[in-house]
Design an enzyme around this catalytic site. Structure first.
Site, PDB file in Angstrom:
ATOM      1  N   ASN A   9       0.864  -1.180   0.000  1.00  0.00           N
ATOM      2  CA  ASN A   9       0.000   0.000   0.000  1.00  0.00           C
ATOM      3  C   ASN A   9       0.901   1.230   0.000  1.00  0.00           C
ATOM      4  OD1 ASN A   9      -1.834   2.024   0.425  1.00  0.00           O
ATOM      5  ND2 ASN A   9      -2.454   1.378   2.485  1.00  0.00           N
ATOM      6  N   LYS A  11       0.073   4.277  -0.300  1.00  0.00           N
ATOM      7  CA  LYS A  11      -0.570   5.471   0.288  1.00  0.00           C
ATOM      8  C   LYS A  11      -0.281   6.691  -0.600  1.00  0.00           C
ATOM      9  CE  LYS A  11      -0.309   3.225   4.744  1.00  0.00           C
ATOM     10  NZ  LYS A  11      -0.220   3.333   6.191  1.00  0.00           N
ATOM     11  N   HIS A  97      -9.713   1.287   5.034  1.00  0.00           N
ATOM     12  CA  HIS A  97      -8.438   1.472   5.722  1.00  0.00           C
ATOM     13  C   HIS A  97      -8.660   2.470   6.862  1.00  0.00           C
ATOM     14  CE1 HIS A  97      -4.307   2.550   6.575  1.00  0.00           C
ATOM     15  NE2 HIS A  97      -3.929   1.486   5.890  1.00  0.00           N
ATOM     16  N   GLU A  99      -6.994   4.855   7.885  1.00  0.00           N
ATOM     17  CA  GLU A  99      -6.717   6.250   7.521  1.00  0.00           C
ATOM     18  C   GLU A  99      -7.929   6.880   6.845  1.00  0.00           C
ATOM     19  OE1 GLU A  99      -3.014   5.477   5.527  1.00  0.00           O
ATOM     20  OE2 GLU A  99      -2.108   5.030   7.482  1.00  0.00           O
ATOM     21  N   GLU A 168      -5.494  -4.581  10.768  1.00  0.00           N
ATOM     22  CA  GLU A 168      -4.464  -3.554  10.908  1.00  0.00           C
ATOM     23  C   GLU A 168      -4.701  -2.787  12.209  1.00  0.00           C
ATOM     24  OE1 GLU A 168      -2.385  -2.331   7.004  1.00  0.00           O
ATOM     25  OE2 GLU A 168      -4.053  -1.003   7.356  1.00  0.00           O
ATOM     26  N   GLY A 174       2.531   2.609  10.781  1.00  0.00           N
ATOM     27  CA  GLY A 174       3.481   3.701  10.613  1.00  0.00           C
ATOM     28  C   GLY A 174       4.211   4.090  11.892  1.00  0.00           C
ATOM     29  N   SER A 213       3.438  -1.817  10.365  1.00  0.00           N
ATOM     30  CA  SER A 213       4.887  -1.861  10.572  1.00  0.00           C
ATOM     31  C   SER A 213       5.514  -3.206  10.201  1.00  0.00           C
ATOM     32  CB  SER A 213       5.247  -1.478  12.014  1.00  0.00           C
ATOM     33  OG  SER A 213       4.883  -0.138  12.263  1.00  0.00           O
TER      34      SER A 213
HETATM   35  P1  13P Z   1       3.011   0.664   7.658  1.00  0.00           P
HETATM   36  O1  13P Z   1       3.519  -0.649   7.109  1.00  0.00           O
HETATM   37  O2  13P Z   1       3.729   1.849   7.135  1.00  0.00           O
HETATM   38  O3  13P Z   1       2.906   0.618   9.146  1.00  0.00           O
HETATM   39  O4  13P Z   1       1.499   0.815   7.118  1.00  0.00           O
HETATM   40  C1  13P Z   1       0.615  -0.220   7.299  1.00  0.00           C
HETATM   41  C2  13P Z   1      -0.607   0.062   6.510  1.00  0.00           C
HETATM   42  O5  13P Z   1      -1.395   0.905   6.881  1.00  0.00           O
HETATM   43  C3  13P Z   1      -0.815  -0.696   5.266  1.00  0.00           C
HETATM   44  O6  13P Z   1      -2.095  -0.492   4.767  1.00  0.00           O
END
Ligand code: 13P
Length: 253
Positions: A9, A11, A97, A99, A168, A174, A213
């Site tokens: 992903n 982003k 997601h 976010e 997640e 992150g 992560s």
């Molecule tokens: P990270 O791997 O940067 O923690 O992000 C995870 C994520 O949100 C994947 O969709």
């Protein structure tokens, strides 16, 4: 036997020249990676799907969108439909997601509408669920996950067979603070059991992937767990060598 799924992903990252360099390094690195028995998916910002699709000409690599509209067409400025993503070569699309649930106030109802739109467009929705640190620490984790999962089970019915579930934990996204393989396994098996109350075979066939992560050095522990069927990778997927290492780690000892 559930296929292993590794999803990148990106982003809000990437640009024309980054993508060119990435595609070239990724394509050549991939020659040394055995991807048998696993599916690898890249979800770039959708505006770059066509560019990356033309650059990464490997039939083992699939593409996905990071989001889709809960509408199908009409006066919805800025939205992208499932049919459009499909037309641009996507096989998967991320839905719900955290976010988006948090920043864009996506409710469980919207998440279900998006997942249904994805399925009607011929895409596989990867539906994300997860709790915050406060919710985990105040023993509300199961309540939160139940409300997210139950909305999916009720809204999709039999069509749950056509989705992937992604766990997640928001506190692991992150932050560098990965859930331990045991913590992730505990939630994955709990989610599978809850799906199993609806249908045993649906639960056994459902791919449940972990995100938060993920790095090459924790991939093996995570994939060794019986209920972790793949990974949803954010930051580490932007570094070609790191993502290739994650893709080639073999589960099982
Ligand atoms: P990270 O791997 O940067 O923690 O992000 C995870 C994520 O949100 C994947 O969709």
């Amino acid at each position: 036997m559930r296929t292993l799924l590794i999803i990148a992903n990106w982003k809000l990252n990437g640009n024309w020249s980054f993508n060119e360099a990435y595609a070239s390094a990724f394509s050549s690195g991939l020659k040394d990676v055995d991807v048998t028995g696993r599916q690898i998916v890249i979800c770039p910002p959708s505006i770059y799907l066509q560019q990356l699709n033309a650059l990464i000409l490997n039939q083992d690599i699939y593409f996905g969108g990071q989001d889709l509209s809960d509408e199908t067409a009409g006066a919805f400025t800025g939205e992208i439909s499932g049919v459009m993503l499909k037309e641009f070569g996507c096989r998967y699309v991320l839905v719900g997601h955290s976010e988006r649930r948090v920043r864009h106030q996506e409710s469980n109802e919207i998440v279900v509408r998006k997942a249904l739109n994805a399925i009607s467009a011929g895409l596989i929705p990867v539906i994300c669920v997860g709790e915050t640190l406060e919710q985990r620490q105040s023993q509300q984790m199961h309540e939160v996950l139940s409300s997210q999962l139950d909305a999916i089970l009720q809204g999709l019915g039999e069509q749950v067979e056509q989705v992937v579930l992604a766990y997640e934990p928001i506190w692991a996204i992150g932050t560098g603070q990965t859930a331990s393989a045991e913590q992730a396994q505990e939630v994955h098996s709990w989610l599978r059991e809850r799906v199993g109350k609806k249908s045993h075979s649906m639960a056994q066939n459902l791919q449940i992937i972990y995100g938060g992560s993920v790095k090459s050095d924790n991939t093996k522990q995570l994939l060794n767990m019986p209920d972790i069927d793949g990974l949803l990778v954010g930051g580490s997927s932007l570094v070609v060598s790191e993502f290739l290492s994650i893709c080639q780690v073999n589960e099982g000892i």
